[in-house]
Design an enzyme around this catalytic site. Structure first.
Site, PDB file in Angstrom:
ATOM      1  N   SER A  70       0.835  -1.189   0.000  1.00 54.52           N
ATOM      2  CA  SER A  70       0.000   0.000   0.000  1.00 54.52           C
ATOM      3  C   SER A  70       0.872   1.242   0.000  1.00 54.52           C
ATOM      4  O   SER A  70       2.083   1.176   0.269  1.00 54.52           O
ATOM      5  CB  SER A  70      -0.878  -0.024   1.255  1.00 54.52           C
ATOM      6  OG  SER A  70      -1.461   1.224   1.528  1.00 54.52           O
ATOM      7  N   TYR A 103      -1.838  -1.011  10.533  1.00 53.18           N
ATOM      8  CA  TYR A 103      -1.871  -1.200   9.092  1.00 53.18           C
ATOM      9  C   TYR A 103      -0.575  -0.718   8.453  1.00 53.18           C
ATOM     10  O   TYR A 103       0.021  -1.410   7.616  1.00 53.18           O
ATOM     11  CB  TYR A 103      -3.067  -0.459   8.504  1.00 53.18           C
ATOM     12  CG  TYR A 103      -3.304  -0.748   7.041  1.00 53.18           C
ATOM     13  CD1 TYR A 103      -3.881  -1.944   6.639  1.00 53.18           C
ATOM     14  CD2 TYR A 103      -2.947   0.179   6.063  1.00 53.18           C
ATOM     15  CE1 TYR A 103      -4.102  -2.221   5.300  1.00 53.18           C
ATOM     16  CE2 TYR A 103      -3.162  -0.087   4.722  1.00 53.18           C
ATOM     17  CZ  TYR A 103      -3.741  -1.291   4.346  1.00 53.18           C
ATOM     18  OH  TYR A 103      -3.946  -1.564   3.022  1.00 53.18           O
TER      19      TYR A 103
END
Length: 296
Positions: free
Chosen positions: A144, A157
């Protein structure tokens, strides 16, 4: 190699996708099938996996498996090879997220994000590496923008995606002499349950709204899947969706200070309008993961 195979590199190849029950994983399964691959779908939602596998044009099969369970994944890898043949493509897509202040986060939930996104990727790679060594295949690690930068209120995350990126870099160097390719997919916002769930929380919605316009755009899962499938076909070392994310690489060292400077003014302002609270697992996939662990 026939001319047809040259034009369709995935035709007849076995491809494994983790987290295939919904979102990007389901879109990847459909896109790989469209390009002629035999798809093995792994996930935690049997009914959804069966429905997606049954909708594909080519041979496909599904297995319920927790990517953090070494024994279960090793057994699943053996079953995939026995039924479909040794995989040429493995996509470590399974992922979960949670948001909120680190100090108030539930330790078990925070740890689970790390376990699925980082440890689960390592377990996936370890389980299917023998097959990839046999086929000279390609492993794609889904990461990401969070792997290159950072975001307040998303500590688990960000940590997990940065770790997954580092894992993939290490594997690439280690496996290059063996003829196994390793790619890294850097992805921003995708129209999935996780993103839609995040937008239900005022603070996370506002954080995204204050990103630069290109950085807050949400992309359809099918569009992202097509870009990733092409990268797999071409055995690319990296793929960026959207493409402008590539420009972040040379300046990624500057992102944390910039984010911190913005947070100094924006977080207090946001705190006055909405309290910062732990979100728990985001998205239906994250809640399915919780249910599976708790035997519900």
């Amino acid at each position: 190699m026939t001319h047809a195979t040259h034009r369709r590199p995935l035709n007849g190849r076995v491809a494994v996708v983790t987290g295939a029950a919904r979102g990007l994983g389901a879109a990847l399964a459909r896109e790989l099938d469209r390009r002629g691959a035999t798809v093995a779908l792994l996930g935690l939602e049997p009914e959804r996996l069966a429905r997606i596998a049954g909708s594909l044009q080519h041979e496909a099969a599904w297995w319920e498996a927790d990517v953090t369970d070494d024994a279960a994944m090793a057994d699943t890898a053996a079953r995939v090879a026995a039924r479909l043949g040794p995989p040429s493509v493995v996509i470590a897509n399974a992922g979960v997220a949670e948001g909120g202040p680190f100090a108030d986060s539930d330790p078990a939930t925070w740890r689970r994000v790390i376990e699925v996104n980082l440890i689960g990727s390592a377990v996936t790679a370890r389980s299917f590496l023998p097959a990839l060594l046999t086929t000279g295949g390609h492993y794609l690690q889904i990461t990401s923008l969070a792997a290159m930068g950072t975001s307040p209120l998303m500590s688990a995350y960000c940590a997990s995606k940065a770790g997954a990126e580092a894992l993939a870099h290490a594997l690439r160097a280690e496996l290059a002499p063996e003829g196994v390719g390793v790619g890294i997919a850097y992805i921003n916002w995708i129209d999935t349950d996780m993103t839609r769930d995040a937008d239900q929380h005022a603070v996370l919605r506002e954080l995204r709204a204050h990103m630069p316009r290109p950085a807050r755009k949400v992309y359809p899962a099918d569009y992202v899947a097509a870009r990733l499938a092409t990268a797999v076909e071409r055995r690319r070392a990296s793929v960026y969706v959207p493409a402008w994310l590539r420009a972040v690489q040379p300046v990624r060292a500057f992102l944390p200070p910039v984010v911190t400077r913005v947070a100094l003014t924006e977080l207090p302002r946001l705190a006055r309008s909405a309290p910062f609270e732990a979100t728990g697992m985001l998205g239906a996939g994250g809640r399915a993961d919780e249910d599976a662990r708790e035997g519900r």
